[in-house]
Write a protein that holds these residues in place. Structure first.
Motif, PDB file in Angstrom:
ATOM      1  N   SER A 259       0.817  -1.562  -0.252  1.00 52.35           N
ATOM      2  CA  SER A 259       0.264   0.171  -0.174  1.00 52.35           C
ATOM      3  C   SER A 259       1.074   1.120  -0.146  1.00 52.35           C
ATOM      4  CB  SER A 259      -0.729   0.655   1.773  1.00 52.35           C
ATOM      5  OG  SER A 259      -2.320  -0.979   1.278  1.00 52.35           O
ATOM      6  N   LEU A 260       1.857   1.399   1.437  1.00 53.75           N
ATOM      7  CA  LEU A 260       2.142   2.796   0.742  1.00 53.75           C
ATOM      8  C   LEU A 260       3.418   2.758  -0.693  1.00 53.75           C
ATOM      9  CD1 LEU A 260       4.103   4.926   2.779  1.00 53.75           C
ATOM     10  CD2 LEU A 260       5.042   3.377   3.698  1.00 53.75           C
ATOM     11  N   LEU A 261       4.010   1.776  -0.880  1.00 57.13           N
ATOM     12  CA  LEU A 261       4.763   1.738  -2.115  1.00 57.13           C
ATOM     13  C   LEU A 261       3.646   2.350  -3.136  1.00 57.13           C
ATOM     14  CD1 LEU A 261       7.070  -1.631  -1.834  1.00 57.13           C
ATOM     15  CD2 LEU A 261       7.552   0.789  -1.269  1.00 57.13           C
ATOM     16  N   HIS A 263       1.356   4.628  -3.222  1.00 56.35           N
ATOM     17  CA  HIS A 263       1.246   5.276  -2.286  1.00 56.35           C
ATOM     18  C   HIS A 263       2.391   5.854  -3.263  1.00 56.35           C
ATOM     19  CE1 HIS A 263      -1.300   8.141   0.397  1.00 56.35           C
ATOM     20  NE2 HIS A 263      -1.041   8.687  -1.507  1.00 56.35           N
ATOM     21  N   MET A 264       3.319   6.051  -2.668  1.00 60.94           N
ATOM     22  CA  MET A 264       4.351   6.404  -3.025  1.00 60.94           C
ATOM     23  C   MET A 264       5.052   6.939  -4.662  1.00 60.94           C
ATOM     24  SD  MET A 264       8.412   5.531  -2.482  1.00 60.94           S
ATOM     25  CE  MET A 264      10.034   6.661  -2.801  1.00 60.94           C
ATOM     26  N   ARG A 265       4.323   5.252  -5.626  1.00 61.93           N
ATOM     27  CA  ARG A 265       4.159   5.762  -6.778  1.00 61.93           C
ATOM     28  C   ARG A 265       3.526   7.267  -7.236  1.00 61.93           C
ATOM     29  NH1 ARG A 265       8.027   1.954  -9.690  1.00 61.93           N
ATOM     30  NH2 ARG A 265       7.411   2.956 -11.535  1.00 61.93           N
ATOM     31  N   LEU A 323       2.792   0.191  -9.788  1.00 58.61           N
ATOM     32  CA  LEU A 323       3.746  -0.020  -8.825  1.00 58.61           C
ATOM     33  C   LEU A 323       5.178  -0.328  -9.882  1.00 58.61           C
ATOM     34  CD1 LEU A 323       4.409  -0.709  -5.802  1.00 58.61           C
ATOM     35  CD2 LEU A 323       3.264  -3.090  -6.453  1.00 58.61           C
ATOM     36  N   TYR A 383      13.320  -6.109 -11.893  1.00 61.50           N
ATOM     37  CA  TYR A 383      13.084  -4.988 -10.708  1.00 61.50           C
ATOM     38  C   TYR A 383      11.743  -5.287  -9.624  1.00 61.50           C
ATOM     39  CZ  TYR A 383      10.337  -1.104  -7.895  1.00 61.50           C
ATOM     40  OH  TYR A 383      10.104   0.029  -7.540  1.00 61.50           O
ATOM     41  N   LEU A 387      11.301  -6.191  -6.013  1.00 62.68           N
ATOM     42  CA  LEU A 387      10.023  -5.594  -4.737  1.00 62.68           C
ATOM     43  C   LEU A 387      10.060  -5.865  -4.399  1.00 62.68           C
ATOM     44  CD1 LEU A 387       9.414  -2.572  -4.896  1.00 62.68           C
ATOM     45  CD2 LEU A 387       7.251  -2.888  -5.926  1.00 62.68           C
TER      46      LEU A 387
ATOM     47  N   LEU B 261      10.601   2.674   1.737  1.00 65.58           N
ATOM     48  CA  LEU B 261      10.597   3.354   0.806  1.00 65.58           C
ATOM     49  C   LEU B 261      11.767   3.538   0.283  1.00 65.58           C
ATOM     50  CD1 LEU B 261       7.972   6.006   1.909  1.00 65.58           C
ATOM     51  CD2 LEU B 261       8.082   4.293   0.312  1.00 65.58           C
ATOM     52  N   MET B 264      12.932   0.993  -1.734  1.00 67.81           N
ATOM     53  CA  MET B 264      12.424   0.618  -3.536  1.00 67.81           C
ATOM     54  C   MET B 264      13.268   1.947  -4.199  1.00 67.81           C
ATOM     55  SD  MET B 264       8.574   1.955  -3.939  1.00 67.81           S
ATOM     56  CE  MET B 264       7.402   1.642  -5.743  1.00 67.81           C
ATOM     57  N   ILE B 267      17.003  -0.164  -5.249  1.00 67.93           N
ATOM     58  CA  ILE B 267      16.977  -0.713  -6.129  1.00 67.93           C
ATOM     59  C   ILE B 267      16.166  -0.630  -7.435  1.00 67.93           C
ATOM     60  CG2 ILE B 267      16.707  -2.926  -4.663  1.00 67.93           C
ATOM     61  CD1 ILE B 267      13.570  -3.301  -4.986  1.00 67.93           C
ATOM     62  N   TYR B 383       6.589  17.036  -3.576  1.00 66.73           N
ATOM     63  CA  TYR B 383       6.819  15.423  -3.352  1.00 66.73           C
ATOM     64  C   TYR B 383       7.223  15.062  -1.942  1.00 66.73           C
ATOM     65  CZ  TYR B 383       7.937  11.000  -4.209  1.00 66.73           C
ATOM     66  OH  TYR B 383       8.062   9.633  -3.695  1.00 66.73           O
ATOM     67  N   LEU B 387       5.195  12.657   0.428  1.00 67.35           N
ATOM     68  CA  LEU B 387       5.474  11.782   0.734  1.00 67.35           C
ATOM     69  C   LEU B 387       5.669  11.682   1.922  1.00 67.35           C
ATOM     70  CD1 LEU B 387       6.925   8.870  -0.642  1.00 67.35           C
ATOM     71  CD2 LEU B 387       8.921   9.980   0.314  1.00 67.35           C
ATOM     72  N   HIS B 394      -0.221   6.300   6.461  1.00 61.00           N
ATOM     73  CA  HIS B 394      -0.177   4.561   6.655  1.00 61.00           C
ATOM     74  C   HIS B 394       0.387   4.603   8.448  1.00 61.00           C
ATOM     75  CE1 HIS B 394      -0.951   5.138   2.367  1.00 61.00           C
ATOM     76  NE2 HIS B 394      -0.795   3.287   2.486  1.00 61.00           N
TER      77      HIS B 394
END
Lengths: 411, 411
Positions: A259-261, A263-265, A323, A383, A387, B261, B264, B267, B383, B387, B394
């Motif tokens: 979920s958080l990842l 959202h970041m995207r 994502l 990737y 992830l 994050l 992510m 990587i 951003y 973030l 979350h």
């Protein structure tokens, strides 16, 4: 040349129905070997797989597969048509697969072939009907079924009721797509189908009266933290110990672990930039952008975006593509070999000899040997797995093991 | 024209030493108003602020500030030189700040001015000495101190021991940078300094004998979940209730809340692409790339990468820049107004009239009014805050409130 049958699967997670399918494939095709093209860490409904591809490979080998290769991630997470195309491409590229065996609710290859032919050619009358149905604002699968039924009113081979039933069942539809893909790729692979209990697919509860259940029902039970002994009867017996070990280690992932990842995207994108991802239409991109501030979790946001035209799965898949950064559907420059049974090792040299694209076990080698121009495509494959492992390692507080240092699983 | 004093601060979190500084600033400069240029959601040591900028703005206003504006994020998280430059630029751009008052361990403006002059011009002999010191493989601050001390051996104005002491104290060093920045921007702002207890800065425990402590000691206590009554004596009295409310809501963030994050981001990058971020030298990029598989958390990875030349803060800052996507240091196309006291509202119209760049309260307006060419720079500002709020929402399972829907805080 030996007979080698291919199976396209997700095994998310594997169950006795899958094992039965492997056994029936061996019987039906009289194959010496069975190769499974399996989804990696993400599956067709647009979610992460509940167990990673290494665990699922081991269980596939324990359940009767001789060799497991990975479905390229962009196809593994695509709609039925492209999922099937990616699967057939993978099996066909290996150069040694002679037969394909898929499960279907109809079990009748002839009618599936007839439908595949019709959908491959898409006669103009049918296309007109399809456009009219789509205009009503229903989802594509619904529109296609309706258009086909109208069209074959004039089609004499089968009574309408049976076609209707055929088109309602997800494995028939996927089967038709496999047959279309075989045509499209001019593959010499010979198709077979095994009758599969259609009721299973939509099951959400583990049944009392049968040892067969659906992967959905198993996932539901896993999500509810059902005790292992409740799941065990539905698992291939050789898998049970291994399955229990995974449960004990807690190595399970769910959509909302991302979920958080996600959202970041999403906050990095706008309505314009979102359209570069596979399955994200300008309409969906606007919908995402407009409701972005209501984001709470992957699953909640999927529900929020749902409309009559945009199904839950369609949206989930689009969000997964955002994502994972999947911007195109294209065949990768190599096929990832995941695992093999010791006694079937001969397959490795056969594949090295006959495959039309490089087949790599360690991805480290893929990165070294392939031309620099492939780098982007290789990253697009690597990737998503990195992830997945990253999220997993943070969830269970274990070291992160990157894709390139995972050896071929030999059982 | 009214007298308006500027303060550059982080308030991470605010304490009685900060309040004392605000009071002294008013006394010393006889200012009608005090404007604080405060770091947003990330601070100079390369970490997220423990409370978000909205909470910290409220507490700054409660503690005596009349108006709070945000330091552009790329400068707020930069080394002392650029932190200072960003702070002075912000205050100077407002067009109404007449005086600057910073805390220093020396409290002696004359010697700081002398050093600032020396470092602004960097005589050739000094540069040679600096290069020689850097070659020994020590960190930049250590090399600079050593080179300066060697250089001023021949510099008659002050005995060597005092210079040494001057250059050892972080607030003196920052003060020198403020003075350099005033020169560099040809600012007419008049500098002052307030004596500050140097011992406080490196404190990690809350002191028994004083109501003054360091922000580090307060953060440590927060990290250890110290009860509020243990913290209260060190907080400005008007802030206490509000501070207690934040603690009750759990709205605190730490570096490791960003671990997944950051992973992510890492990587997705390679040694080449990493060098595009501010503070990431090719050497550090290689180090990150080579040890990537050992990544477990933001803080663990920072420790892992540390060397004699690369300090903890230096690495933390570089990793933060990767996380936030900060690829350049450049003045943003607008200044973000965070909060104002009701009785000092006059400041708003004064700023609108005199500022050399647009000053915006709601960032929604900034996005609408500024030219499309500024879009990238605006995103670079927005951003990081989005973030921060995403991670916070979350963590405490609360709705996500985006930056553009946060109104000006009026107290």
């Amino acid at each position: 040349m030996k007979k080698t049958a291919g199976i396209i699967a997700e095994y998310n997670p594997i169950h006795r129905g899958h094992q039965y399918h492997i056994q029936q494939t061996r019987l039906l095709t009289q194959a010496d070997y069975i190769i499974v093209a399996m989804s990696g860490d993400y599956v067709q409904r647009g979610t992460p797989a509940v167990f990673d591809k290494y665990h699922r490979t081991r269980m596939a080998l324990l359940s009767g597969a001789d060799l497991v290769v990975e479905l390229p991630v962009c196809y593994a997470t695509a709609s039925a048509e492209y999922f099937a195309l990616g699967g057939i491409w993978t099996l066909d590229s290996l150069g040694i697969v002679t037969d394909l065996c898929f499960g279907s609710e109809s079990g009748d290859l002839a009618s599936l072939l007839a439908l595949a032919k019709l959908l491959s050619h898409e006669p103009e009358d049918y296309q007109t009907l399809l456009r009219a149905c789509l205009k009503k604002g229903v989802s594509f699968p619904v529109a296609r079924r309706e258009a086909l039924l109208s069209y074959i009113n004039t089609y004499p081979d089968l009574p309408k009721s049976q076609w209707n039933k055929l088109l309602e069942s997800p494995n028939n539809i996927l089967g038709i797509e496999y047959l279309k893909a075989l045509n499209r790729l001019h593959s010499s692979i010979h198709p077979h189908t095994v009758l599969r209990d259609g009721a299973c697919y939509h099951e959400t509860q583990l049944p009392d009266s049968s040892i067969f259940t659906s992967a959905s029902a198993l996932r539901r039970a896993l999500a509810d933290s059902a005790p292992f002994k409740q799941l065990a009867p539905y698992l291939p017996s050789d898998c049970r110990t291994y399955f229990q070990q995974i449960l004990a280690s807690g190595e399970l992932l769910w959509t909302d672990d991302f979920s958080l990842l996600l959202h970041m995207r999403l906050i990095q994108e706008n309505a314009d930039s979102l359209t570069c991802y596979v399955d994200v239409t300008p309409e969906l991109a606007n919908r995402i952008e407009n409701r972005k501030t209501e984001y709470r979790s992957f699953s909640q946001f999927t529900e929020l975006l749902k409309t009559k035209e945009l199904t839950h799965t369609r949206i989930q898949r689009a969000l997964l593509h955002i994502l994972l950064g999947i911007t195109e559907l294209s065949f990768p420059p190599y096929i990832r070999l995941l695992g093999v049974r010791k006694e079937s090792r001969e397959l490795l040299s056969l594949i090295q000899k006959h495959s039309s694209v490089p087949v790599c076990a360690g991805t480290g080698r893929a990165l070294r040997d392939l031309p620099a121009s492939s780098y982007g495509l290789i990253r697009q494959q690597l990737y998503p797995s990195e992830l997945y492992q990253s999220v997993l390692s943070h969830k269970i507080n274990a070291p992160y093991v990157p894709e390139h240092s995972r050896p071929l699983i030999v059982l």
